[in-house]
Design a protein around this motif. Structure first.
Motif, PDB file in Angstrom:
ATOM      1  N   TYR A   1       0.688  -0.871   0.114  1.00 12.53           N
ATOM      2  CA  TYR A   1      -0.364  -0.205   0.156  1.00 12.53           C
ATOM      3  C   TYR A   1       0.929   1.146   0.227  1.00 12.53           C
ATOM      4  O   TYR A   1       1.675   0.834   0.882  1.00 12.53           O
ATOM      5  N   CYS A   2       0.118   1.847  -0.461  1.00 17.27           N
ATOM      6  CA  CYS A   2       1.062   3.628  -0.487  1.00 17.27           C
ATOM      7  C   CYS A   2       1.338   4.069   0.685  1.00 17.27           C
ATOM      8  O   CYS A   2       0.465   3.819   1.796  1.00 17.27           O
ATOM      9  N   THR A   3       2.434   4.770   1.196  1.00 16.20           N
ATOM     10  CA  THR A   3       2.241   4.804   2.850  1.00 16.20           C
ATOM     11  C   THR A   3       1.557   6.458   2.761  1.00 16.20           C
ATOM     12  O   THR A   3       1.789   7.017   4.000  1.00 16.20           O
ATOM     13  N   ARG A   4       1.400   6.670   1.284  1.00 24.91           N
ATOM     14  CA  ARG A   4       0.632   8.408   1.739  1.00 24.91           C
ATOM     15  C   ARG A   4      -0.558   7.322   1.482  1.00 24.91           C
ATOM     16  O   ARG A   4      -1.441   8.670   2.687  1.00 24.91           O
ATOM     17  N   CYS A   5      -1.179   7.825   0.253  1.00 24.90           N
ATOM     18  CA  CYS A   5      -2.428   7.975   0.467  1.00 24.90           C
ATOM     19  C   CYS A   5      -3.501   6.330   0.558  1.00 24.90           C
ATOM     20  O   CYS A   5      -4.588   6.307   0.684  1.00 24.90           O
ATOM     21  N   GLY A   6      -2.694   5.149   0.772  1.00 28.04           N
ATOM     22  CA  GLY A   6      -3.499   4.079   0.946  1.00 28.04           C
ATOM     23  C   GLY A   6      -3.808   3.147  -0.067  1.00 28.04           C
ATOM     24  O   GLY A   6      -4.461   1.340   0.045  1.00 28.04           O
ATOM     25  N   HIS A   7      -3.336   4.236  -0.956  1.00 26.46           N
ATOM     26  CA  HIS A   7      -3.897   2.728  -2.318  1.00 26.46           C
ATOM     27  C   HIS A   7      -2.974   1.733  -2.558  1.00 26.46           C
ATOM     28  O   HIS A   7      -1.906   1.862  -2.008  1.00 26.46           O
ATOM     29  N   LEU A   8      -3.586   0.538  -3.850  1.00 30.55           N
ATOM     30  CA  LEU A   8      -2.671  -0.487  -4.187  1.00 30.55           C
ATOM     31  C   LEU A   8      -1.403   0.352  -4.780  1.00 30.55           C
ATOM     32  O   LEU A   8      -0.946   1.098  -5.243  1.00 30.55           O
TER      33      LEU A   8
ATOM     34  N   LEU B   1       5.432   4.560  -2.684  1.00 32.88           N
ATOM     35  CA  LEU B   1       4.390   5.831  -3.700  1.00 32.88           C
ATOM     36  C   LEU B   1       3.688   5.100  -4.987  1.00 32.88           C
ATOM     37  O   LEU B   1       4.367   4.521  -5.226  1.00 32.88           O
ATOM     38  N   CYS B   2       2.042   5.515  -4.915  1.00 33.96           N
ATOM     39  CA  CYS B   2       1.403   5.025  -4.954  1.00 33.96           C
ATOM     40  C   CYS B   2       1.643   5.830  -6.999  1.00 33.96           C
ATOM     41  O   CYS B   2       2.031   6.719  -6.789  1.00 33.96           O
ATOM     42  N   GLU B   3       1.329   5.613  -8.057  1.00 37.68           N
ATOM     43  CA  GLU B   3       0.954   5.566  -9.359  1.00 37.68           C
ATOM     44  C   GLU B   3       0.311   7.281  -9.388  1.00 37.68           C
ATOM     45  O   GLU B   3       0.762   8.391  -9.868  1.00 37.68           O
ATOM     46  N   ILE B   4      -0.528   7.284  -8.499  1.00 41.40           N
ATOM     47  CA  ILE B   4      -2.026   8.506  -8.339  1.00 41.40           C
ATOM     48  C   ILE B   4      -0.956   9.397  -7.679  1.00 41.40           C
ATOM     49  O   ILE B   4      -0.607  10.855  -8.099  1.00 41.40           O
ATOM     50  N   CYS B   5      -0.706   9.336  -6.460  1.00 42.33           N
ATOM     51  CA  CYS B   5       0.517  10.050  -5.488  1.00 42.33           C
ATOM     52  C   CYS B   5       1.778  10.707  -6.586  1.00 42.33           C
ATOM     53  O   CYS B   5       2.262  12.079  -6.215  1.00 42.33           O
ATOM     54  N   LEU B   6       2.113   9.851  -7.029  1.00 42.67           N
ATOM     55  CA  LEU B   6       3.904  10.473  -8.337  1.00 42.67           C
ATOM     56  C   LEU B   6       3.178  10.989  -9.040  1.00 42.67           C
ATOM     57  O   LEU B   6       4.313  11.520  -9.803  1.00 42.67           O
TER      58      LEU B   6
HETATM   59 ZN    ZN Z   1      -0.444   6.853  -2.798  1.00 42.57          ZN
END
Ligand code: ZN
Lengths: 394, 201
Positions: free
Chosen positions: B58-65, B70-75
């Protein structure tokens, strides 16, 4: 509004029953256990997607079947629609339990389905309402309200779910597993939903009460005055609007918090309210005779039908399950005269059609072993079937 | 009956039976199925299962897969970093993504408050939400938990946690969404409308 066709298969003991009802009176005759109430239950289910006998629809599926199917064609304001429901039985296991359709298309949401067929049910249980527990009277009121607004059940469900969550939280707080500041969240949600229910029920009870006062004299000795009123717990008074009820509920929840925490149960709100039935200003359950209480219920049912007729612009379909056998000759006659004058389609079950004293056009069908018995009935004549002779009514 | 089964088969059936929606009988049926199919299929499944947790987290920031920290959305530099959408679960996030109506960032709570199921604020990703919002930068936080009692309670609780400032607007998706259904099952048109017609709290 009337039904042109009713179909039930695998539903309780009914197998392949197809009925082409008369536009006015349909007398369903049969011995006990032959399936006549099952037929009313099928129609009731098609109207509201719930049974009046069980909350577990799988019980309605014939024991040796995987599925049951009920369907009807209803004509509302001259427009016909086909409604159907398929129920999964106890043997079906997991997977979709039931589905409903309108005009051959599956309806994915109850709101897409409800409101096309509206029925009023009258059973001997209703005659016991004045003596029964408050929850039976609340259920009666809620069902009648549902006929006016199809979303009422969802409102009740939201309240019940919020109540369960608050009760669980009360117990968690008492056990030291949750913070009591969390209660504010649930109190707000509970009071919002509770005020909607309290106000809706109180307004509807007031409307019904006017009708009851007007109808009561037909069934009871002249001079007596009957009324209904919604009695809410706590600081809620009759004239309050929804916002005032919400404030009163919030105040009540706060006042009772210590008690509620000890009990692990919410002691304030519409889940504990009552519909009070009075005759000459005094509670019927204590002061009225059994005959007066029956008269009161008859007046309630007639008032309910009339209020619904105003709302719908035409009479609802009435389902009467063996009510006549519970009434004396005079009240029976008064009831039949009322039904005759009301217009609209009526389904009555009875063990003997000779009990039903009607002059109106009617059809008698007999049901035996879950199937329609096509042999001619010895006890009553059969009029023309549905739609042939609408001119002879009114 | 199950006592007479070879231990290896019994163990597989018991483990499969722990999966949501899989009863005892279907677990046994699945176990038999795996046994009757060619060996390679079972090995393939076993390999995929043992790699799962190492490969996806899980993304450590938003909790997405995410496959990384960090996930693709956060990046993704094209995302609007001033709008945050709070959802219950990853499938809810994917449902909103599928509408194409939202270009901001997410915060996945990984659950919903439910005293009946013993789920309190401590089990949800709420502390990290408060930190994220508190560190500034957002002009709107959209509460997109479901329109169920649990989703409403969670939204109301989050509303109490987040300190509103003149620069920060809180909003809630519109409640034209049918009762009791989770976001995942709402068709995309409805969900898009619910997002567009969100109301300021
Ligand atoms: Zn994220």
């Amino acid at each position: 509004m009337h039904l042109e066709r009713v179909w039930a298969d695998g539903f309780r003991n009914l197998s392949g029953v197809e009925l082409l009802p008369h536009v006015r009176f349909n007398i369903v005759e049969g011995d006990n256990g032959q399936g006549k109430t099952n037929l009313l239950e099928a129609i009731y289910l098609l109207a509201g997607l719930r049974s009046f006998r069980t909350t577990r629809l799988a019980e309605c599926v014939r024991f040796d079947q995987d599925r049951a199917e009920v369907a009807c064609r209803v004509v509302r304001r001259g427009v016909a629609s086909d409604l159907g429901m398929e129920l999964g039985g106890r043997r079906t296991g997991s997977g979709p339990r039931s589905k409903v359709w309108v005009d051959g298309k599956v309806a994915s949401r109850a709101t897409d389905y409800l409101g096309r067929l509206v029925v009023v049910l009258f059973t001997p249980d209703h005659l016991r309402l004045p003596f029964g527990e408050p929850d039976a009277r609340r259920r009666y009121l809620d069902r009648a309200l549902f006929n006016h607004q199809a979303g009422w059940l969802a409102t009740l469900r939201r309240y019940d779910r919020t109540l369960s969550q608050r009760n669980a939280l009360l117990r968690a707080v008492s056990a030291g597993d949750a913070d009591r500041t969390m209660l504010a969240v649930y109190d707000e949600l509970l009071a919002t939903a509770g005020a909607e229910i309290s106000f809706g029920r109180a307004s509807f009870a007031a409307e019904l009460s006017e009708g009851v006062a007007a109808e009561f004299s037909a069934f009871a000795a002249p001079g007596l005055v009957a009324a209904l009123s919604y009695k809410a717990r706590g600081a809620i008074t009759a004239g309050m609007d929804e916002a005032a009820r919400k404030d009163a509920l919030l105040g009540g929840l706060a006042d009772k918090l210590d008690l509620d925490l000890r009990r692990g149960y919410t002691s304030m709100g519409p889940h504990l309210d009552d519909l009070v039935l009075t005759i000459d200003g005094r509670p019927a359950r204590v002061h009225a005779s059994a005959g007066q209480c029956r008269a009161l219920v008859l007046a309630m049912k007639i008032a309910e039908i009339r209020s619904l007729e105003r709302h719908l612009g035409e009479p609802p379909v009435l389902l009467m399950d063996d009510v006549s056998s519970e009434l004396d000759a005079d009240r029976n006659q008064a009831l039949m005269a009322h039904l005759d004058a009301l217009g609209g389609q009526v389904f009555l079950t009875t063990t003997d059609a000779a009990f039903i004293r009607l002059t109106a056009p009617r059809q008698v069908v007999r049901i035996r072993g879950g199937e329609l018995d096509s042999s001619p009935s010895p006890s009553a004549s059969t009029d023309s079937p549905a739609g042939d002779d609408p001119g002879s009514m009114a | 009956m199950s006592g007479q089964l070879p231990e290896a088969l019994d163990t597989v059936a018991a483990l499969l039976g722990r999966l949501p929606g899989v009863g005892k009988r279907s677990a046994l049926r699945l176990a038999f199925h795996l046994l009757e199919r060619p060996r390679e299929e079972a090995v393939q499944l076993a390999d995929a299962l043992s790699a799962l947790h190492g490969a996806v987290g899980y993304c450590t920031r938003c909790g997405h897969l995410s496959t990384g920290e960090l996930c693709e959305i956060c990046l993704d530099p094209r995302r609007d970093r001033h709008t945050l959408c709070v959802v219950e679960t990853v499938p809810d996030l994917l449902a909103i993504e599928a509408t194409g109506e939202f270009g901001g960032l997410y915060h996945v709570l990984h659950g919903v408050l439910s005293p009946l199921r013993g789920v309190g604020p401590g089990q949800l990703r709420l502390a990290s939400l408060v930190d994220r919002v508190g560190s500034g930068g957002f002009s709107e936080v959209i509460l997109a938990t479901s329109i169920s009692v649990e989703g409403e309670a969670t939204a109301a609780y989050v509303q109490r946690l987040i300190h509103r400032t003149p620069q920060l607007m809180l909003s809630r998706i519109a409640s034209g969404v049918p009762q009791g259904s989770d976001l995942e099952f709402i068709d995309q048109g409805t969900l898009g409308r619910a997002l567009r017609a969100r109301q300021t709290l």
